[in-house]
Every structure is written in C-alpha cells, then in structure tokens.
Write a protein that holds these residues in place. Structure first.
Motif, PDB file in Angstrom:
ATOM      1  N   VAL A  37      34.004  38.908  43.477  1.00 31.16           N
ATOM      2  CA  VAL A  37      33.699  38.528  42.100  1.00 31.16           C
ATOM      3  C   VAL A  37      34.739  37.500  41.693  1.00 31.16           C
ATOM      4  O   VAL A  37      35.914  37.629  42.065  1.00 31.16           O
ATOM      5  CB  VAL A  37      33.771  39.753  41.154  1.00 31.16           C
ATOM      6  N   GLN A  39      36.455  34.636  38.652  1.00 30.71           N
ATOM      7  CA  GLN A  39      36.608  34.295  37.242  1.00 30.71           C
ATOM      8  C   GLN A  39      37.220  32.901  37.155  1.00 30.71           C
ATOM      9  O   GLN A  39      38.388  32.717  37.501  1.00 30.71           O
ATOM     10  CB  GLN A  39      37.478  35.300  36.498  1.00 30.71           C
ATOM     11  N   TYR A  95      38.251  38.010  43.103  1.00 23.18           N
ATOM     12  CA  TYR A  95      38.561  39.431  43.193  1.00 23.18           C
ATOM     13  C   TYR A  95      37.717  40.097  44.283  1.00 23.18           C
ATOM     14  O   TYR A  95      36.513  39.828  44.401  1.00 23.18           O
ATOM     15  CB  TYR A  95      38.255  40.147  41.877  1.00 23.18           C
ATOM     16  N   TRP A 109      39.171  47.622  42.465  1.00 22.51           N
ATOM     17  CA  TRP A 109      39.353  46.174  42.343  1.00 22.51           C
ATOM     18  C   TRP A 109      40.754  45.772  42.795  1.00 22.51           C
ATOM     19  O   TRP A 109      41.719  46.528  42.623  1.00 22.51           O
ATOM     20  CB  TRP A 109      39.208  45.734  40.884  1.00 22.51           C
ATOM     21  N   GLY A 110      40.852  44.574  43.344  1.00 17.25           N
ATOM     22  CA  GLY A 110      42.148  43.990  43.606  1.00 17.25           C
ATOM     23  C   GLY A 110      42.602  43.168  42.406  1.00 17.25           C
ATOM     24  O   GLY A 110      41.871  43.037  41.416  1.00 17.25           O
ATOM     25  N   ARG A 111      43.779  42.583  42.522  1.00 14.38           N
ATOM     26  CA  ARG A 111      44.310  41.785  41.430  1.00 14.38           C
ATOM     27  C   ARG A 111      43.937  40.311  41.550  1.00 14.38           C
ATOM     28  O   ARG A 111      44.241  39.522  40.658  1.00 14.38           O
ATOM     29  CB  ARG A 111      45.824  41.932  41.357  1.00 14.38           C
TER      30      ARG A 111
ATOM     31  N   HIS B  40      39.100  44.404  31.104  1.00 13.96           N
ATOM     32  CA  HIS B  40      39.893  43.449  31.877  1.00 13.96           C
ATOM     33  C   HIS B  40      40.986  42.850  31.023  1.00 13.96           C
ATOM     34  O   HIS B  40      40.715  42.198  30.009  1.00 13.96           O
ATOM     35  CB  HIS B  40      39.001  42.340  32.432  1.00 13.96           C
ATOM     36  N   GLY B  43      45.310  38.768  34.137  1.00 16.04           N
ATOM     37  CA  GLY B  43      46.309  38.937  35.177  1.00 16.04           C
ATOM     38  C   GLY B  43      46.283  40.280  35.876  1.00 16.04           C
ATOM     39  O   GLY B  43      47.116  40.546  36.748  1.00 16.04           O
ATOM     40  N   THR B  44      45.333  41.108  35.510  1.00 13.35           N
ATOM     41  CA  THR B  44      45.250  42.425  36.130  1.00 13.35           C
ATOM     42  C   THR B  44      43.887  42.618  36.787  1.00 13.35           C
ATOM     43  O   THR B  44      42.978  41.807  36.618  1.00 13.35           O
ATOM     44  CB  THR B  44      45.453  43.544  35.101  1.00 13.35           C
ATOM     45  N   ALA B  45      43.759  43.708  37.518  1.00 19.17           N
ATOM     46  CA  ALA B  45      42.470  44.039  38.115  1.00 19.17           C
ATOM     47  C   ALA B  45      41.538  44.616  37.051  1.00 19.17           C
ATOM     48  O   ALA B  45      41.966  45.450  36.246  1.00 19.17           O
ATOM     49  CB  ALA B  45      42.665  45.065  39.226  1.00 19.17           C
ATOM     50  N   PRO B  46      40.288  44.170  36.999  1.00 21.78           N
ATOM     51  CA  PRO B  46      39.338  44.803  36.093  1.00 21.78           C
ATOM     52  C   PRO B  46      39.256  46.306  36.369  1.00 21.78           C
ATOM     53  O   PRO B  46      39.458  46.740  37.496  1.00 21.78           O
ATOM     54  CB  PRO B  46      38.011  44.101  36.416  1.00 21.78           C
ATOM     55  N   PHE B 103      26.687  39.973  35.505  1.00 24.27           N
ATOM     56  CA  PHE B 103      27.642  40.366  34.476  1.00 24.27           C
ATOM     57  C   PHE B 103      27.257  39.740  33.145  1.00 24.27           C
ATOM     58  O   PHE B 103      26.639  38.677  33.104  1.00 24.27           O
ATOM     59  CB  PHE B 103      29.050  39.867  34.834  1.00 24.27           C
TER      60      PHE B 103
END
Lengths: 119, 112
Positions: A37, A39, A95, A109-111, B40, B43-46, B103
């Motif tokens: 995924v 962004q 991600y 999920w990863g970062r 979310h 800078g972090t994982a969802p 999404f």
C-alpha cells in the motif's frame, strides 16, 4: 511481537527500477495474504498489489499493471515488490501490510520505505 | 478520486462524539463486502481499528465503533481524546473490473 520492516526505497530516475523488500517476524507469515500500500506526499492510502499466502493469487491496481511485480518467499518470511518503468507519480511511502482475508482487514503494517522518482 | 468517499476533515472537542462516513456503491460496500477502518499518524504504521464492519481488534478501545447500512459505513469515536487526532481511512473490497482493495480518501480528525 509482530514486525514488518520494509527496505529498498530511495531516489531513482524516471524510467528506472527499484526492488522493495519486507521482512516479517512475530507471526505465521506463510498463512497471511500480503499487500503493498502506498501514500504519495499529501495524499491518502492507495492499494498497490496483493499476493495470497501461497502465491496462487496476485492482483495489481490498474496503474501498476505491467510495471510492478509482487512476490514472496515464505521460507524467508519475506515479501517483495519489483518496480520497473517508474514515474514521478510513483513517488510515495510504500507500506507492507498483511491480513488473514477479506473479512479481517490488514492487521499488520510496517512503517514504510520512501521511494522518490525524480531526475 | 477515491472509490470510497470520506469527508476531508471532522473535528470535535475532548469528550465529544464524532462520526466519519464512508460512501461507496454497488460494486463495493453496497454488495455487502466488509468495511475496515484504519487510524494513521504521520510517520507511523497505519493501525487497524475496525474490521468486518463492526469488530474491534484486541487492544482497540471500545470508544471506537463501526456500522454499515446500504452503500455507506461509519466510524464513531466517543469520548474524544487528544491522542485520537489522526487520519482515518475506510477500506473495502471492490468487484469492478479494475478493483480489489479500495481505500477512502481519508479524513483528518482534529481534536479542538
């Protein structure tokens, strides 16, 4: 502890290639469907690609078909995304995300790893 | 343009209740496919908040709840807390030719 760690992002020129990896630990990777995924800067989450637990089923978003290839190695608890013919609009944080099926969402999920496509 | 439509932003004061809508169509939510919600922080994982329309993963406070009706779904957050300030996304399966996971465009929640 469930962990997904992406790597392989970086700066690449338009038309170039990049291979992302995702290392999984803390859960039974081989039974999870896995996904990428992304962004883009200032944008929302966008699904890129999915691969079933045994690699039998693979899906791509329309704009990635023919350019991106998802794969996995259950023996290495790893997920991959080969990205070719990269465009500026592919610039995003990518991600790695896993889930048990349609009804369960993506619970791991990863970062993320940042991919920048620019000349 | 996202297949699932969310309001760009919502806001509320601490302790209040807010809802975030997610509107789809007959090829996704309207067919009965499950809706999932994510929180979310930049800078972090969802983080998965709600799965299968109404279910909370372990560890998610019961202040978060999900519902679905027809071609729409909603996420409700009660007893707003400052740490709830984040982006929220809905997700579902889409059966159209170009679909699979889709999404929503995301909703920025501001805690006033």
């Amino acid at each position: 502890e469930v962990q997904l760690v992406e790597s392989g992002g970086g700066l690449v020129k338009p038309g170039g290639s990049l291979r992302l990896s995702c290392a999984a630990s803390g859960f039974t990777f081989s039974i999870y469907n896995m996904n990428w995924v992304r962004q883009a800067p200032g944008k929302g989450l966008e699904w890129v690609s999915s691969i079933s637990s045994s690699s039998s089923y693979i899906y791509y978003a329309d704009s990635m078909k023919g350019r991106f290839t998802i794969s996995r190695d259950n023996a290495k608890n790893s997920l991959y995304l080969q990205m070719n013919s990269l465009r500026a609009e592919d610039t995003a944080v990518y991600y790695c995300a896993g889930g048990r099926g349609y009804s369960y969402g993506l619970d791991s999920w990863g970062r993320g790893t940042l991919v920048i496509v620019s000349s | 343009q996202s297949v699932l439509t969310q309001p760009p932003s919502v806001s509320g004061a601490p302790g209040q209740r807010v809802t975030i809508s997610c509107t789809g169509n007959s090829s996704n939510i309207g067919t009965g496919y499950d809706v999932h919600w994510y929180q979310h922080l930049p800078g972090t994982a969802p983080k998965l908040l709600i799965y299968g329309d109404t279910n909370r993963p372990s560890g998610v406070p019961d202040r978060f709840s999900g519902s679905k009706s027809g071609t729409s779904a909603s996420l409700a957050i009660t007893g707003l807390q400052p740490e709830d300030e984040a982006d929220y996304y809905c997700q579902s399966y889409d059966s159209s030719l170009s679909g699979y996971w889709v999404f929503g465009g995301g909703t920025k929640l501001t805690v006033l």
